[in-house]
Design an enzyme around this catalytic site. Sequence first.
Site, PDB file in Angstrom:
ATOM      1  N   CYS A   1       0.125   2.572  -4.670  1.00 13.04           N
ATOM      2  CA  CYS A   1      -0.456   3.813  -4.965  1.00 13.04           C
ATOM      3  C   CYS A   1       0.339   5.224  -4.752  1.00 13.04           C
ATOM      4  CB  CYS A   1      -1.867   3.942  -4.063  1.00 13.04           C
ATOM      5  SG  CYS A   1      -3.020   2.599  -4.523  1.00 13.04           S
TER       6      CYS A   1
ATOM      7  N   HIS B   1       0.861  -1.314   0.113  1.00 15.34           N
ATOM      8  CA  HIS B   1      -0.054  -0.007  -0.039  1.00 15.34           C
ATOM      9  C   HIS B   1       0.914   1.161  -0.187  1.00 15.34           C
ATOM     10  CE1 HIS B   1      -4.113  -1.519   0.146  1.00 15.34           C
ATOM     11  NE2 HIS B   1      -3.855  -2.185   1.127  1.00 15.34           N
TER      12      HIS B   1
END
Length: 364
Positions: free
Chosen positions: A309, A253
Amino acid sequence: MYVPPPVPVLTQQNGPLPPGWQQELAPDGRVYYIDHNTKQTSWTRPAPLGPTAVPYAQPVAVQAPPPVAVQAPPPVAVVPPPVPIAVARPRPPPPPPPSASGLPPHWERKTAPDGRTYYVDHRTKTTHWQLPTTAPVAGAPIVVPATVVSGPGAGGPIMPTGTRRALLIGCNYPKTSCALRGCVNDAVRMRELLRQQGFPDSGIRLLRDDRRTSYTSSAGGELPTKQNIISGLRWLVNGAARGDALFFHFSGHGAQQRDTTGDEADGYDETILPCDFKRTGQITDDDLFKIVVKPLPEGCKLTAIMDCCHSGTGLDLPFNYVQGRGWQCEEVPFHTRGDVQMFSGCEDDQCSADTVQNYQAGGA
């Protein structure tokens, strides 16, 4: 002017007729009178002139006016047409005076994190290594001068030392609300690829969280906690030298948090999330630059893959390649003597996602 015919002066009992009058006989024998002064006739005889009477319609001698002397106008001086005069074009205004710092207006001198001086042109929003007097024009590529180094091989071709190290991180965050499926697979596959490229097992460090037993160990590798990730990054660059080849891969992440140093154009730092981020927090791009990018010496090569991301500027490198626009310089660039290239999964304002290929999960 009408001049009446001569009229005889009659000497009758009543005296002569006034000047300009004439006596005639009508066909019936009656006498009538013609006044040639008014060109009228009358049956009544006009009264004779008395001693005080004013002559009736006496001709008046009109005296011609005396000639008027007309003075000729003075001669007019004939002025020849103007002769064209060559007028020199005004010189362009002189350049604005330098500022108190000795730099042209709109320029600023700054120091990069590695100690080198660079210059910022706020008018064109570009940075330059050269002094403003010799700085390239706006839009021209920035030429980075060669760095003067010392030691064996300084200034010559970079010869590989044979040292190869890699830090691979795969975070699936199992049993959490943000669990992923393919990140550990990415790290394991990357290890196999590096083995094929000559990286020794002793030079590959793998952090994974798919079979977690505690925050200090896991089957087949260490857990990707914040402490272990920072420790692994320091291990990766420790003792790095000219000619070494280093590799960093993170799959997990990515996020953003408010920038507190003022070095981000959008006001946010890009981050990566360790498996214990809820307890220990995130790792920012500023931290990654200071730990793994800034210490690199000249001639040392680092290749990084940020598969997460918001990873467009995940290492805070000074230049970004934009499709169709080429290389773009950051507004507040950080520089390093090393040769660093990073491949990101998306832009700073975008997100990456898990994928499935051949029935196996991958990507982040």
